[in-house]
Every structure is written in structure tokens, then in C-alpha cells.
Design an enzyme around this catalytic site. Structure first.
Site, PDB file in Angstrom:
ATOM      1  CD  GLU A  31       7.544 -77.467  -1.574  1.00 14.05           C
ATOM      2  OE1 GLU A  31       8.518 -77.361  -0.470  1.00 14.05           O
ATOM      3  OE2 GLU A  31       6.711 -76.648  -1.387  1.00 14.05           O
ATOM      4  CB  SER A  65       6.641 -68.706  24.284  1.00 15.29           C
ATOM      5  OG  SER A  65       5.569 -68.548  23.120  1.00 15.29           O
ATOM      6  N   GLY A 119       4.444 -75.012  13.987  1.00 16.47           N
ATOM      7  CA  GLY A 119       4.172 -76.388  13.264  1.00 16.47           C
ATOM      8  C   GLY A 119       3.524 -76.391  12.167  1.00 16.47           C
ATOM      9  N   GLY A 121       3.919 -75.094   9.259  1.00 15.87           N
ATOM     10  CA  GLY A 121       4.922 -74.848   7.804  1.00 15.87           C
ATOM     11  C   GLY A 121       5.089 -73.372   7.490  1.00 15.87           C
ATOM     12  CG  LEU A 122       2.824 -70.216   7.457  1.00 16.61           C
ATOM     13  CD1 LEU A 122       2.127 -69.233   7.978  1.00 16.61           C
ATOM     14  CD2 LEU A 122       3.097 -70.190   6.020  1.00 16.61           C
ATOM     15  CB  SER A 125      11.500 -73.777  13.990  1.00 16.86           C
ATOM     16  OG  SER A 125      11.700 -73.909  12.693  1.00 16.86           O
ATOM     17  CG  ASP A 169      12.653 -73.177   6.717  1.00 21.10           C
ATOM     18  OD1 ASP A 169      12.537 -73.019   5.290  1.00 21.10           O
ATOM     19  OD2 ASP A 169      12.212 -74.045   7.417  1.00 21.10           O
ATOM     20  CE1 TYR A 218      12.328 -83.579   2.804  1.00 18.64           C
ATOM     21  CE2 TYR A 218      13.921 -84.726   4.301  1.00 18.64           C
ATOM     22  CZ  TYR A 218      13.547 -83.645   3.527  1.00 18.64           C
ATOM     23  OH  TYR A 218      14.572 -82.778   3.263  1.00 18.64           O
TER      24      TYR A 218
HETATM   25  P1  ADP Z   1       7.489 -74.583  11.700  1.00 24.42           P
HETATM   26  O1  ADP Z   1       8.814 -73.983  11.694  1.00 24.42           O
HETATM   27  O2  ADP Z   1       7.190 -74.984  10.473  1.00 24.42           O
HETATM   28  O3  ADP Z   1       6.371 -73.725  12.534  1.00 24.42           O
HETATM   29  P2  ADP Z   1       8.678 -76.813  13.503  1.00 24.42           P
HETATM   30  O4  ADP Z   1       8.394 -78.002  13.875  1.00 24.42           O
HETATM   31  O5  ADP Z   1      10.013 -76.634  12.699  1.00 24.42           O
HETATM   32  O6  ADP Z   1       7.579 -76.016  12.438  1.00 24.42           O
HETATM   33  O7  ADP Z   1       8.922 -75.624  14.565  1.00 24.42           O
HETATM   34  C1  ADP Z   1       7.886 -75.473  15.717  1.00 24.42           C
HETATM   35  C2  ADP Z   1       8.651 -75.283  16.918  1.00 24.42           C
HETATM   36  O8  ADP Z   1       9.356 -74.135  17.094  1.00 24.42           O
HETATM   37  C3  ADP Z   1       7.499 -75.258  18.123  1.00 24.42           C
HETATM   38  O9  ADP Z   1       7.252 -76.720  18.192  1.00 24.42           O
HETATM   39  C4  ADP Z   1       8.365 -74.787  19.393  1.00 24.42           C
HETATM   40  O10 ADP Z   1       9.146 -75.522  19.752  1.00 24.42           O
HETATM   41  C5  ADP Z   1       9.215 -73.638  18.450  1.00 24.42           C
HETATM   42  N1  ADP Z   1       8.493 -72.459  18.308  1.00 24.42           N
HETATM   43  C6  ADP Z   1       8.213 -71.741  17.492  1.00 24.42           C
HETATM   44  N2  ADP Z   1       7.794 -70.396  17.635  1.00 24.42           N
HETATM   45  C7  ADP Z   1       7.591 -70.423  18.893  1.00 24.42           C
HETATM   46  C8  ADP Z   1       6.914 -69.566  19.922  1.00 24.42           C
HETATM   47  N3  ADP Z   1       6.396 -68.301  19.449  1.00 24.42           N
HETATM   48  N4  ADP Z   1       6.843 -69.760  21.095  1.00 24.42           N
HETATM   49  C9  ADP Z   1       7.374 -71.047  21.577  1.00 24.42           C
HETATM   50  N5  ADP Z   1       7.998 -72.078  20.918  1.00 24.42           N
HETATM   51  C10 ADP Z   1       7.988 -71.795  19.451  1.00 24.42           C
HETATM   52 MG    MG Z   2      10.617 -75.119  11.165  1.00 21.75          MG
END
Ligand code: ADP
Ligand code: MG
Length: 375
Positions: A31, A65, A119, A121-122, A125, A169, A218
Site C-alpha cells: 500500500e 448499466s 467506488g 475500492g474493488l 472502473s 488496477d 494522498y
Molecule cells: P472503484 O474503481 O474503486 O470502484 P472508481 O471511482 O475508480 O471506484 O470507479 C467508479 C466509477 O466507475 C463509477 O462512478 C462509474 O462511473 C464507473 N463504473 C464502474 N462500474 C460501472 C458499472 N457497472 N456501471 C456504470 N458505471 C460503472
Molecule cells: Mg477505480
């Protein structure tokens, strides 16, 4: 639960031309090492994002989605140069990047469904972007190797979406294998796969805390690391090796602690790899707890809620060790558990936390449903 093909058909009235999926990821250890040229040890999640695509002969993206609880299909002109600040940016970003590589694709109809929290943390995105990339490659029969695809997603997330994130990631989402850890050298992007012992399982529990100043924290940690490197005459903390030089003692106390965390965390990554390779889960668990202590005391990115969760987790039968996971200042804890007892352990930690604080928690892994951790 409808399949992704059924979801697509219900939205677009015909079957898709291609479907694909990609996992999220959990970082076991390593980390705040990535931007210091160090090592990380993530693994893909058993939870996935699935997508289905159909070819269009114009340049429009029509996207839907299940994670967005509106009925409307988002309509985007994929030739538009600007990001619009929505989830479709991830899609347009990879679509444009693939076109830039000569992939013959214009617009698409797209349906997305995911088991991952957004969002949380897994890395939902990267899962989304890699899944879309894979679907487009399947649709066009174009060949781009998985490391290259990860690099395209990385560039697109940084330059088009505007999220400044590392290569970890997309790389794990793209090249990861279930129940294998990926040891990544963040400087060279060299990878080595490490077996996850059969008897082990990971649990991820969300503290529910989102600190508004997380990105300030951060950025200031990154700045402290850069100051340390400038003062010590190295490019990255990685270059200090396993032992801090005596000149470190002349720097301010906080900077010394930050450097100590990064150096010791890199050592712990290899400690966990060695422990897992000899099936020694108690030893791996102890190192995770040391990582948490270092993040709390030296890197100073923990918060009381995460400390409490780690404390309760380590007192729970079936848990070998626990630590905060992600950048800190909120977010999740990860537990290394005995596979047979992981669900029970997750519930027990949530119950104990609720008794102590009155707060309900969400368990992402194993997926127990919203707030099902308490029961
Ligand atoms: P994490 O990657 O940790 O989940 P992020 O903030 O990096 O958090 O990414 C989250 C963003 O990715 C969401 O706000 C959305 O814009 C997009 N996203 C991820 N998965 C989906 C999904 N299944 N449907 C729509 N948007 C998604
Ligand atoms: Mg992300």
C-alpha cells in the site's frame, strides 16, 4: 437473475454481437508503494462486470448499466473529443484508444451489469473498461494482448476520464487469474503469479466512511515521498533498497516515518509471498497486521473506524490477519481468513462492530448483499 445477453436484448430488442466480462481486484499487500516504484500483490475478485455489445454503423454509443437505476439509455457521440464526467467516459475512452490502435469500430450499443460495488475500492472502473475493451476485441476479431489492453485502459483513465491512477488496477483486471495473486514490480511492470492457498479466502468489509480530505492526504503523502527522494538524491524510494541511509535522520520526523513505511511495506510484500508459498497463513496474516500498524503509525492514513475493524477482525476465529486496504482515510478493510469460515467471520466482525459503534457495515467479499453482514 437475467444474463447479460437477456439484459441487452431487453434494452436493444435484439441479441448482442459479443459479450465479455472482467473481474475487479483486491490488493493483498503493498500500500502506497506503487508510486514509489515498489511492489504490490493484488488478485482479481470472484465478482465480475459483464457487458454485451452490438455494432452500429454510425459513431454513437448507446449505453445502459444496471448500476444506474434510470431507464434511459445514454446517447454519446464517440467522435466528441471531451469527456462528459459520467460513467460512459470509461467506455468512450477505451473505444477511442482501440480506434487509435487501428481497431475497426464505430459506434456500439452496450449493456453493462456488475457484481462489484461502484467506488468501493474493488476497481469497478478498471473492470468496466477492460470488459468493454474485451467485448470490442471480440466483436471486431482484432488482437491486442492483455498487457497492452491494460496499458490502453490506464492511459485512457488518466488522460480521457481524468482519474490519476496507477497501472495496477487495469493490469490485474486484464491479466489476473482467479485464485492467483499477481506480484507486480511497479517500476518495470514485470509480473509473477503466486498461488493463493486453497484453504484461504479474502473478506472485504466497507467501513462506510468516506473522508472528504482523502485526496489531500494522498497528495501530501506523495509530496512527502518526493521531498525525501530529493533530499536523499534518489529517483524513487525504491532506490533506497532495504535499509534507509543514515542521512534520513536529518529529515523531519514525519518524512522519516513515511520512508520507513514504504521500505518496510516492500519487504512485507515479499514476506507475504514467501508465507503463502509455504502455505503459512498465520505468518501471512501477521504481516498483514504489521502492514496495518505501519499504515496507521508511520504513514498515518488510518482512521479510528478502520483501526477498530482490524482489532475486531484479528480477535475473530478463522481470521489470520487484517489491514486497511486502499489509500486510507476511509474505505475498506481486508481480512485473510480460513476459507471454510470466511462468511461466518465476516458476519461476526460486523456484529461486533455494530455492538461497539451502532453502525451497520456492508460486506463486499464474500458478497453477502447489502448490510447482510448483520443478522
Ligand atoms: P472503484 O474503481 O474503486 O470502484 P472508481 O471511482 O475508480 O471506484 O470507479 C467508479 C466509477 O466507475 C463509477 O462512478 C462509474 O462511473 C464507473 N463504473 C464502474 N462500474 C460501472 C458499472 N457497472 N456501471 C456504470 N458505471 C460503472
Ligand atoms: Mg477505480
Amino acid at each position: 437473475m437475467p444474463t447479460i445477453r437477456e439484459i441487452y436484448r431487453s434494452k436493444f430488442g435484439q441479441p448482442p454481437n459479443a459479450v465479455s466480462q472482467a473481474p475487479g481486484r483486491v490488493n493483498i499487500i503493498g500500500e502506497h508503494t506503487d508510486y514509489n516504484g515498489g511492489f504490490v500483490l493484488p488478485t482479481p475478485t470472484p465478482l465480475h462486470t459483464r457487458c454485451a455489445v452490438g455494432r452500429r454503423d454510425d459513431d454513437v454509443l448507446r449505453a445502459w448499466s444496471t448500476a444506474r437505476s434510470t431507464d434511459s439509455i445514454v446517447d454519446v457521440d464517440t467522435l466528441a473529443p471531451e469527456a462528459i464526467g459520467g460513467w460512459t467516459d470509461y467506455v468512450v475512452g477505451i473505444l477511442q484508444a482501440l480506434r487509435g490502435r487501428g481497431v475497426d469500430i464505430r459506434g456500439i450499443d452496450l449493456a453493462v451489469d456488475s457484481d462489484l460495488p461502484l467506488g468501493g475500492g474493488l476497481s469497478s472502473s478498471a473492470a468496466l473498461a477492460i470488459a468493454v475493451g474485451r467485448a470490442i476485441l471480440a466483436l471486431t476479431k482484432a488482437k491486442i494482448d492483455p498487457v497492452e489492453l491494460a496499458k490502453l485502459v490506464h492511459t485512457s483513465e488518466n488522460e480521457f476520464v481524468g482519474a490519476h491512477v496507477g497501472i495496477m488496477d487495469p493490469l490485474v483486471c486484464s491479466i489476473g487469474l482467479q485464485r492467483q495473486l499477481v506480484l507486480i514490480d511497479c517500476r518495470t511492470i514485470e509480473v509473477r503469479y503466486v498461488n493463493m492457498p486453497d484453504s484461504a479466502a479474502l473478506v472485504v468489509i466497507d467501513s462506510g466512511v468516506r473522508h472528504a480530505n482523502a485526496s489531500n492526504g494522498y497528495n501530501s503523502r506523495r509530496a512527502e515521498c518526493e521531498r525525501a527522494c530529493a533530499a536523499l538524491g534518489v529517483a524513487e524510494i525504491r532506490d533506497l533498497g532495504r535499509q534507509a541511509p543514515p542521512e534520513l535522520a536529518a529529515l523531519d520526523a514525519a518524512v522519516q516515518r513515511r520512508v520507513r513505511h514504504v521500505i518496510s511495506e516492500n519487504e512485507r510484500v515479499f514476506g507475504v509471498v514467501a508465507a503463502l508459498e509455504r502455505d503459512d497463513l498465520p505468518a501471512a496474516g501477521r504481516i498483514l497486521c504489521e502492514s496495518h500498524a505501519s499504515l496507521r503509525d508511520d504513514y498515518e492514513v488510518s482512521i479510528p473506524e478502520l483501526d477498530t475493524l482490524v482489532e475486531l477482525a484479528t480477535a475473530t476465529p478463522g481470521v489470520y490477519g487484517a489491514r486497511l486496504v486502499g489509500g486510507g482515510f476511509g474505505g475498506c478493510v481486508m481480512l485473510l481468513t480460513d476459507r471454510e469460515r470466511s462468511e461466518q467471520a465476516a458476519r461476526q466482525v460486523c456484529r461486533a462492530y455494530r455492538e461497539r459503534t451502532g453502525e451497520l457495515l456492508e460486506v463486499y467479499l464474500p458478497k453477502l448483499g447489502k448490510r447482510a453482514g448483520v443478522g
